[in-house]
Design an enzyme around this catalytic site. Structure first.
Site: not given
Length: 342
Positions: A13, A35, A65, A86, A158, A162
């Site tokens: 990320g 992942r 995740l 995320s 979204y 969060k």
């Protein structure tokens, strides 16, 4: 003496890669999750582009995740965890829970494993989206004391994801008896040098402007902050005794419209001026278009909204220092030009 081990989730990320750079530079050992282990070379390339040549203190472990497996193995032997990853939001969802539930579950998998492994502290990368949404007639800058009001109409899933995932984290810590501490960092739009073609949705805004894909800009105001400063705030939130149990807005305290951003790029990169937009689309027109195009709904949901923020808490409580929003925007564009992305 062995180095303190820090877990960083989602190492490829944009924010995570800069956090890993800072940790390695400051003498920590880092274990990052991916992942798929196929991502390890990409991450090393990104870190090399950021100036890191020695990877002897960096290790990788597969964890996802969306599944509880492996998280105990991820946390074993670590002192701290930083959780910027995320589950990737799908903007073209049928049901908003497709976005919300994986975000909540992911945070809880990380915290449960951190608690079981007796880590000292977890720093969660939350978002400005957990602070500003659903407030009407706002006239004073948003601070860490603010929470998004999810009972208001028109909040994008979204922002809900969060808000609810950060709420779930604080609820978990309130019940947890292992001694685990939590801090959160809530960044506004994150700019700064991209290290590879894998970067965040905030940066795509700059790419779209420079390539001429954005013909007109929406009436969206935003704060902007450099990813390197966001990374340094995560490290302060990880180690400072004052940061335990606290939220920190990662913002320079400046606010720009999207037209301001286009104008900053126009001045800094005159060769791209012909491609940069000069016109603004009125918010009622944008909201109408968003009804037919789900990809535009997130932008439409924040158009015309007040967006001033305060950097006071992080700067005074933790001594955090940051550059300007303008320099962060220019750094994003320069890195995209250097990497041949635009």
């Amino acid at each position: 003496m062995s180095k303190q081990l820090v877990v960083v989730t989602g190492g490829s990320g944009f924010i995570a890669s800069h956090i890993i750079l800072k940790l390695l530079q400051q003498g920590y050992a880092v274990r990052t999750t991916v992942r798929s282990l196929a991502k390890t070379e990409l991450i090393k390339t990104m870190l090399a582009n950021g100036g890191q040549t020695d990877f002897s203190d960096l290790s990788f472990v597969e964890a996802d995740l969306t599944h509880e497996d492996n998280w105990d193995q991820v946390m074993a032997g670590a002192t701290y965890a930083i959780h910027p990853a995320s589950p990737t939001p799908t903007l073209n969802f049928k049901d908003e829970n497709e976005m919300i539930q994986p975000a909540i579950n992911g945070v809880l998998y990380v915290l449960r494993a951190a608690s079981a492994a007796h880590l000292k502290r977890v720093v969660l990368t939350s978002a400005y989206g957990a602070i500003f949404a659903g407030h009407k007639h706002r006239t004073t800058p948003y601070t860490e004391a603010d929470w998004s009001d999810l009972s208001a109409k028109g909040i994008h899933p979204y922002q809900k994801s969060k808000t609810l995932s950060e709420r779930a984290a604080w609820d978990f810590i309130a019940q947890d008896d292992s001694g685990l501490e939590l801090s959160t960092v809530n960044p506004v739009a994150v700019m700064g040098p991209v290290l590879a073609s894998d970067y965040s949705h905030s940066n795509i805004q700059i790419q779209d402007l420079l390539t001429g894909k954005t013909k007109v800009v929406p009436e969206v105001d935003s704060g902007y902050v450099d990813v390197r400063d966001v990374a340094s705030l995560h490290l302060l939130a990880m180690t400072s005794p004052k940061a335990a149990g606290e939220r920190f807005l990662a913002t320079t305290g400046e606010t720009y419209s999207m037209l301001d951003v286009a104008n900053i790029l126009r001045e800094a990169f005159p060769a791209y001026a012909p491609k940069l937009p000069t016109k603004v689309v009125p918010t009622p027109v944008l909201k109408l278009a968003a009804k037919a195009n789900p990809m535009m709904r997130m932008v439409a949901s924040v158009a015309g909204k007040y967006a001033e923020t305060s950097d006071a808490k992080a700067t005074t409580l933790l001594g955090w220092q940051h550059g300007t929003a303008k320099d962060a925007i220019i750094a994003t564009a320069q890195s995209m030009i250097d990497l041949g992305i635009v």
